[in-house]
Design an enzyme around this catalytic site. Sequence first.
Site, PDB file in Angstrom:
ATOM      1  N   ARG A  51       0.844  -1.203   0.000  1.00 30.98           N
ATOM      2  CA  ARG A  51       0.000   0.000   0.000  1.00 30.98           C
ATOM      3  C   ARG A  51       0.874   1.246   0.000  1.00 30.98           C
ATOM      4  NH1 ARG A  51      -4.502   1.418  -1.624  1.00 30.98           N
ATOM      5  NH2 ARG A  51      -5.648  -0.109  -0.433  1.00 30.98           N
ATOM      6  N   ILE A  65      -1.120   6.708   8.298  1.00 32.28           N
ATOM      7  CA  ILE A  65      -2.134   5.690   8.573  1.00 32.28           C
ATOM      8  C   ILE A  65      -1.825   4.395   7.810  1.00 32.28           C
ATOM      9  CG2 ILE A  65      -4.005   7.250   9.229  1.00 32.28           C
ATOM     10  CD1 ILE A  65      -4.955   6.964   6.233  1.00 32.28           C
ATOM     11  N   PRO A  66      -0.763   3.707   8.191  1.00 31.52           N
ATOM     12  CA  PRO A  66      -0.421   2.465   7.491  1.00 31.52           C
ATOM     13  C   PRO A  66      -1.582   1.463   7.523  1.00 31.52           C
ATOM     14  CG  PRO A  66       1.327   3.100   9.007  1.00 31.52           C
ATOM     15  CD  PRO A  66       0.160   3.985   9.291  1.00 31.52           C
ATOM     16  N   HIS A  67      -1.854   0.883   6.368  1.00 36.35           N
ATOM     17  CA  HIS A  67      -2.896  -0.138   6.246  1.00 36.35           C
ATOM     18  C   HIS A  67      -2.610  -0.966   5.007  1.00 36.35           C
ATOM     19  CE1 HIS A  67      -4.317   3.424   4.062  1.00 36.35           C
ATOM     20  NE2 HIS A  67      -4.979   2.596   3.264  1.00 36.35           N
ATOM     21  N   GLY A  68      -3.290  -2.083   4.889  1.00 35.08           N
ATOM     22  CA  GLY A  68      -3.049  -2.999   3.785  1.00 35.08           C
ATOM     23  C   GLY A  68      -3.789  -2.612   2.516  1.00 35.08           C
TER      24      GLY A  68
END
Length: 151
Positions: A51, A65-68
Site C-alpha cells: 500500500r 495511517i499504514p494499512h493494507g
Amino acid sequence: MPTERTALLTPEGVRLGRTASGRADAIDQCGQALLDVGAVSAEYLPAMHEREESVSTFIGEGVAIPHGTDASRQYVKQTSLVVLQFPDGVDWGSGNVAKLCVGIAAHGSEQVGILSSLAMILMDPAKAAELREAPDAETVIRLLQSIDEEN
C-alpha cells in the site's frame, strides 16, 4: 461503547515513546501491533508495505495511517486500530515527518468510515497536537473514542 463487538482501539494497541529507523520500520511496528492484538494474520503485514509503495499513507499533521491493500482485507480477523507514537519523528518521504502512526485493519467499507472519523479529529490542530504528544494510552483512547462510536 457497544457491547456486541470489540472496541476498535484497546490499551494494548497503544504504544508510546517508540523509535523507528525509517518508514519501513514504522510500518513493520504497526503491522506487528495489529498482529499482537489479534486483528490480522501475518499475511496482512507485507500488504501494508505494498500500500505504501502505491500511495503514501502520510495524511498531514504529523500522522500516517499504514494499512493494507484492498486484496489484503481477507487477512483481517477483526476491525481494529493501533496507535504508535514516535516522538522523534519518522521520515515518511517527500519532506514529511510522522510522529504518530495509526495502523488500520478493516473489513470492506468500514475503512472509509474510520478514515473519515480520523480526518475530522485531525482537522482540529489542538486535538492533533494532543494526540501526537499523548502521555498515556488513556489520552489516545479518549481522543479517538469518536471513531469507535461512529463505526
